[in-house]
Design a protein around this motif. Structure first.
Motif, PDB file in Angstrom:
ATOM      1  N   PHE A  42     -20.718  -6.163  21.585  1.00 57.59           N
ATOM      2  CA  PHE A  42     -21.321  -7.225  22.390  1.00 57.59           C
ATOM      3  C   PHE A  42     -21.725  -6.858  23.785  1.00 57.59           C
ATOM      4  O   PHE A  42     -22.680  -7.173  24.056  1.00 57.59           O
ATOM      5  N   ALA A  43     -20.869  -6.523  24.607  1.00 56.62           N
ATOM      6  CA  ALA A  43     -21.307  -6.373  25.708  1.00 56.62           C
ATOM      7  C   ALA A  43     -20.190  -4.965  26.300  1.00 56.62           C
ATOM      8  O   ALA A  43     -19.276  -4.893  26.770  1.00 56.62           O
ATOM      9  N   ALA A  44     -21.129  -3.700  26.436  1.00 57.39           N
ATOM     10  CA  ALA A  44     -20.297  -2.494  26.798  1.00 57.39           C
ATOM     11  C   ALA A  44     -19.908  -2.596  28.204  1.00 57.39           C
ATOM     12  O   ALA A  44     -19.040  -1.821  28.664  1.00 57.39           O
ATOM     13  N   THR A  45     -20.892  -3.015  28.980  1.00 51.30           N
ATOM     14  CA  THR A  45     -20.920  -3.280  30.391  1.00 51.30           C
ATOM     15  C   THR A  45     -20.365  -4.595  30.916  1.00 51.30           C
ATOM     16  O   THR A  45     -21.436  -5.527  30.384  1.00 51.30           O
ATOM     17  N   ILE A  46     -19.515  -5.020  31.672  1.00 54.78           N
ATOM     18  CA  ILE A  46     -19.423  -6.414  32.014  1.00 54.78           C
ATOM     19  C   ILE A  46     -19.687  -6.319  33.584  1.00 54.78           C
ATOM     20  O   ILE A  46     -18.745  -5.740  34.180  1.00 54.78           O
ATOM     21  N   LYS A  47     -20.293  -7.139  34.127  1.00 54.67           N
ATOM     22  CA  LYS A  47     -20.552  -7.283  35.467  1.00 54.67           C
ATOM     23  C   LYS A  47     -19.930  -8.367  36.069  1.00 54.67           C
ATOM     24  O   LYS A  47     -19.127  -9.164  35.420  1.00 54.67           O
ATOM     25  N   LYS A  48     -19.797  -8.148  37.563  1.00 54.28           N
ATOM     26  CA  LYS A  48     -18.739  -9.200  38.291  1.00 54.28           C
ATOM     27  C   LYS A  48     -19.115 -10.863  38.166  1.00 54.28           C
ATOM     28  O   LYS A  48     -18.339 -11.450  37.962  1.00 54.28           O
ATOM     29  N   HIS A  49     -20.476 -10.966  37.902  1.00 58.32           N
ATOM     30  CA  HIS A  49     -20.702 -12.340  37.685  1.00 58.32           C
ATOM     31  C   HIS A  49     -20.688 -13.100  36.307  1.00 58.32           C
ATOM     32  O   HIS A  49     -20.566 -14.132  36.302  1.00 58.32           O
ATOM     33  N   GLU A  50     -20.233 -12.168  35.606  1.00 61.07           N
ATOM     34  CA  GLU A  50     -19.593 -12.500  34.018  1.00 61.07           C
ATOM     35  C   GLU A  50     -18.315 -12.782  33.871  1.00 61.07           C
ATOM     36  O   GLU A  50     -17.769 -13.126  32.897  1.00 61.07           O
TER      37      GLU A  50
END
Length: 197
Positions: A42-50
């Motif tokens: 679903f999301a290989a990269t997770i950003k700080k705002h997420e």
């Protein structure tokens, strides 16, 4: 001579501490702005705002799966890692991207953007320190220049006068090149911060 050795040691210790500080584990919530998660379709990269939303979702899922959860901060990368281990163990945090790895390898973010860079205040601190150190070097070189100029008037030996003039030229070149290198970076950094407000 001891104070010279102390100044040399301090001039190495302070930059080393400033450079290593963003890499310390206890400040990762401030400096890490994204992570790479393996085996996550679903999301290989997770950003700080997420981060807060994903942590809230995982903590809610843990409560409904009868998994006892302690009160964990939702804005923490360690909470996400603990939740992955408890709920979805096949999701593993493989890489954390932060202050150095987000933009470049050698340089930190010298032109910080408050909206996108998690550690913009730290970058601004470095720019302010560079600005202050430049003025310290400038004042020290002006003192050196004036001292050598006063002694040059007293000296009668042509060879000594020649050496002093050579020293004065070198000091001038050092100050001018230092100014040309750091002032544009400092001014652009200050303008970037002023534009954010």
């Amino acid at each position: 001579m001891k104070w010279v050795v102390c100044l040399i040691a301090i001039s190495w210790i302070i930059p080393t501490v400033i450079a290593v500080f963003p890499l310390l584990p206890f400040v990762e919530d401030y400096f890490v702005d994204s992570i790479w998660v393996s085996n996550n379709p679903f999301a290989a990269t997770i950003k700080k705002h997420e981060l807060v939303e994903i942590n809230e979702w995982l903590l809610t899922a843990a409560k409904y799966s009868n998994d006892p959860t302690e009160s964990l901060p939702t804005d923490s990368w360690s909470t996400l890692e603990k939740s992955f281990i408890r709920i979805i163990p096949e999701f593993e945090i493989k890489q954390k991207f932060g202050y150095y790895s987000t933009h470049s390898i050698c340089l930190p973010t010298l032109l910080p953007d408050r909206n996108n860079d998690t550690a913009w205040a730290y970058a601004m601190l470095i720019i302010i320190l560079n600005f202050l150190f430049f003025f310290f070097i400038l004042v020290a070189n002006i003192i050196l220049y004036r001292t050598s100029t006063k002694k040059n008037k007293v000296i009668s030996d042509k060879e000594r006068k020649k050496r002093v003039r050579s020293l004065q030229r070198k000091v001038t070149v050092i100050v001018v090149t230092d100014f040309l290198c750091w002032m544009p970076v400092c001014v652009m950094g200050f303008l970037q911060i002023i534009a954010m407000f």
